[in-house]
Design a protein around this motif. Structure first.
Motif, PDB file in Angstrom:
ATOM      1  N   CYS A 225     109.283  57.807 -30.043  1.00  0.00           N
ATOM      2  CA  CYS A 225     109.310  58.850 -31.073  1.00  0.00           C
ATOM      3  C   CYS A 225     109.298  58.268 -32.489  1.00  0.00           C
ATOM      4  N   ARG A 226     108.364  58.749 -33.297  1.00  0.00           N
ATOM      5  CA  ARG A 226     108.234  58.317 -34.684  1.00  0.00           C
ATOM      6  C   ARG A 226     109.443  58.741 -35.513  1.00  0.00           C
ATOM      7  N   ALA A 227     110.075  59.843 -35.129  1.00  0.00           N
ATOM      8  CA  ALA A 227     111.243  60.315 -35.878  1.00  0.00           C
ATOM      9  C   ALA A 227     112.397  59.314 -35.813  1.00  0.00           C
ATOM     10  N   ARG A 233     102.447  53.564 -33.912  1.00  0.00           N
ATOM     11  CA  ARG A 233     102.432  53.413 -32.449  1.00  0.00           C
ATOM     12  C   ARG A 233     103.181  54.549 -31.757  1.00  0.00           C
ATOM     13  N   GLN A 234     104.122  55.174 -32.485  1.00  0.00           N
ATOM     14  CA  GLN A 234     104.965  56.227 -31.917  1.00  0.00           C
ATOM     15  C   GLN A 234     104.343  57.601 -32.174  1.00  0.00           C
ATOM     16  N   PHE A 235     104.862  58.607 -31.475  1.00  0.00           N
ATOM     17  CA  PHE A 235     104.391  59.975 -31.671  1.00  0.00           C
ATOM     18  C   PHE A 235     105.272  60.713 -32.673  1.00  0.00           C
ATOM     19  N   SER A 236     104.630  61.471 -33.556  1.00  0.00           N
ATOM     20  CA  SER A 236     105.365  62.387 -34.428  1.00  0.00           C
ATOM     21  C   SER A 236     105.865  63.567 -33.597  1.00  0.00           C
ATOM     22  N   MET A 258     109.797  48.864 -30.568  1.00  0.00           N
ATOM     23  CA  MET A 258     109.604  50.311 -30.620  1.00  0.00           C
ATOM     24  C   MET A 258     110.932  51.062 -30.612  1.00  0.00           C
ATOM     25  N   LEU A 259     112.037  50.325 -30.524  1.00  0.00           N
ATOM     26  CA  LEU A 259     113.355  50.940 -30.387  1.00  0.00           C
ATOM     27  C   LEU A 259     114.287  50.604 -31.542  1.00  0.00           C
ATOM     28  N   SER A 260     113.847  49.723 -32.438  1.00  0.00           N
ATOM     29  CA  SER A 260     114.710  49.278 -33.525  1.00  0.00           C
ATOM     30  C   SER A 260     113.906  49.196 -34.813  1.00  0.00           C
ATOM     31  N   PRO A 261     114.166  50.066 -35.806  1.00  0.00           N
ATOM     32  CA  PRO A 261     113.405  50.042 -37.064  1.00  0.00           C
ATOM     33  C   PRO A 261     113.480  48.678 -37.741  1.00  0.00           C
ATOM     34  N   GLY A 262     112.335  48.199 -38.223  1.00  0.00           N
ATOM     35  CA  GLY A 262     112.309  46.938 -38.948  1.00  0.00           C
ATOM     36  C   GLY A 262     112.388  45.705 -38.077  1.00  0.00           C
ATOM     37  N   VAL A 275     119.964  46.837 -29.025  1.00  0.00           N
ATOM     38  CA  VAL A 275     118.947  47.593 -28.285  1.00  0.00           C
ATOM     39  C   VAL A 275     119.290  47.512 -26.802  1.00  0.00           C
ATOM     40  N   THR A 276     119.584  48.665 -26.211  1.00  0.00           N
ATOM     41  CA  THR A 276     119.966  48.739 -24.797  1.00  0.00           C
ATOM     42  C   THR A 276     119.163  49.843 -24.113  1.00  0.00           C
ATOM     43  N   LEU A 277     119.375  50.002 -22.836  1.00  0.00           N
ATOM     44  CA  LEU A 277     118.732  51.107 -22.125  1.00  0.00           C
ATOM     45  C   LEU A 277     119.130  52.448 -22.724  1.00  0.00           C
ATOM     46  N   SER A 278     120.324  52.526 -23.251  1.00  0.00           N
ATOM     47  CA  SER A 278     120.763  53.763 -23.899  1.00  0.00           C
ATOM     48  C   SER A 278     119.901  54.096 -25.118  1.00  0.00           C
ATOM     49  N   THR A 279     119.376  53.059 -25.798  1.00  0.00           N
ATOM     50  CA  THR A 279     118.489  53.282 -26.938  1.00  0.00           C
ATOM     51  C   THR A 279     117.207  53.965 -26.482  1.00  0.00           C
ATOM     52  N   VAL A 280     116.697  53.564 -25.315  1.00  0.00           N
ATOM     53  CA  VAL A 280     115.514  54.220 -24.752  1.00  0.00           C
ATOM     54  C   VAL A 280     115.817  55.694 -24.487  1.00  0.00           C
ATOM     55  N   LEU A 281     117.012  55.958 -23.985  1.00  0.00           N
ATOM     56  CA  LEU A 281     117.385  57.339 -23.672  1.00  0.00           C
ATOM     57  C   LEU A 281     117.514  58.193 -24.929  1.00  0.00           C
ATOM     58  N   ASP A 282     117.808  57.565 -26.090  1.00  0.00           N
ATOM     59  CA  ASP A 282     117.816  58.321 -27.349  1.00  0.00           C
ATOM     60  C   ASP A 282     116.450  58.963 -27.588  1.00  0.00           C
ATOM     61  N   HIS A 283     115.385  58.196 -27.313  1.00  0.00           N
ATOM     62  CA  HIS A 283     114.023  58.719 -27.499  1.00  0.00           C
ATOM     63  C   HIS A 283     113.716  59.808 -26.473  1.00  0.00           C
TER      64      HIS A 283
END
Length: 356
Positions: A225-227, A233-236, A258-262, A275-283
């Protein structure tokens, strides 16, 4: 829980990384000790035994070969015919895995149902063939539309027209252009053949044009997610909403940049960035909030997609660790039914509808 991963670059790892994926991950990494030709040497997380151990019985497995025009600095092949030959070598590897009993190709509903029966019969998974649906990531190797028909005949069922940079049919990540006439014709031919359109990597202009032209089943095998991480690379949210309206499923990708800005490649680490699996679940949860339900998310890990433990969730040592996702989802308040959707059912429902 039986799990589906909608994006793995298995043949690329086997041929370009020279990994024997029939071995345990630990043996693959031991063989790479001291090698420096790839940034992820010794950091692999994917193998066929690891998939079985994690009860990941069905994957969408790619072919991939980019054409690069003069002046394009990306790695790739200097003619579409060379790119086609590379994908055919990858296909030969999949066929060799089928002959060995390591994998089985899934091309239609009957084969899908038979495979599910095998994996859900209660027997140990150790000797079971991992099912794969064949996908092409980037259409550059399709010399002309006659080659798309050839690919379909050998089992190609999913195609993403773009990858990174400018492509022969569509521009992808870090590039931007409308679809050319070849790209429009490709998408119409995909529609005619019933090949699923994978919108992953399409630049914004090509994304919207492709959705307008293509009338068949659409998904995004590995996209975030771009948000949450602002990159092309991400979707708006608007793109995510359009996919939801088309009945798409979006697979959560696990590349840390793709999971951590910058994120700085080669410098940042999953540990320092948390960055963990939980970060993926945020998206995934962000997509669920847009949809108002859990019907449009799944796993599309992209693990060992030219990165390893140096650039994947810190709590993931092998792909087997995807089996902790149900517990993480439960802690977030997901129901048992919704957890099953994320792990496999959304992809299965999509395929049943697409292949009916």
């Amino acid at each position: 829980m039986f799990t589906i991963d909608a994006h793995l670059d298995l043949s690329m790892n086997a041929l370009e990384w020279n990994r024997d994926l029939t071995l345990p991950v630990s043996e693959i990494n031991a063989r790479e000790k001291g090698l420096t030709d790839k940034p992820d040497r010794g950091n692999a997380v994917v193998s066929l035994p690891a998939l079985r151990e994690g009860n990941i019985g069905l994957v969408v497995a790619t072919q991939i070969a980019r054409y690069v025009a003069p002046g394009n600095s990306l790695p790739g092949w200097h003619s579409p015919e060379q790119a086609w030959a590379q994908t055919q070598g990858q296909l030969a590897w999949y066929q060799a895995m089928v002959d060995k009993g390591e994998m089985t190709q899934i091309r239609n509903l009957a084969e899908l149902d038979a495979h599910l029966d095998l994996w859900e019969n209660g027997e140990d998974t150790t000797g079971k063939a991992v099912g794969f649906i064949l996908s092409l990531e980037g259409a550059d190797s399709i010399v002309d539309l006659g080659y798309l028909e050839k690919a379909y005949e050998t089992g190609l069922r999913v195609l993403g027209p773009a990858h990174y940079g400018p492509g022969r049919y569509a521009h992808g990540t870090d590039a931007s252009a409308p679809l050319n006439n070849q790209g429009k014709a490709l998408i119409r031919k995909m529609d005619e053949l019933g090949i699923i359109l994978d919108t992953t990597h399409l630049c914004d202009l090509a994304f919207w044009e492709a959705l307008e032209i293509y009338r068949g089943p659409v998904w995004a095998s590995h996209n975030n997610c771009r948000a949450l991480v602002n990159h092309n690379r991400q979707f708006s949210d608007e793109m995510i909403k359009a996919l939801i309206d088309r009945g798409a499923v979006i697979g959560g990708a696990m590349d840390a940049w793709m999971l951590s800005p910058g994120w700085e490649r080669g410098k940042s680490t999953p540990q320092e960035r948390n960055v963990t699996l939980s970060t993926v679940l945020d998206h995934m949860e962000h997509i669920c909030q847009i949809a108002g339900n859990a019907d449009h998310v799944g796993i599309g890990s992209d693990l060992d997609g030219a990165f390893g433990t140096e650039q994947c969730p810190a709590d993931l040592k092998t792909i087997t660790n995807l089996n902790v996702i149900p517990d993480l989802l439960e802690k977030r308040g997901f129901s048992e039914a919704d957890i099953e959707k994320v792990m496999r059912k959304n992809w299965l429902n999509f395929l049943r509808k697409a292949w009916a």
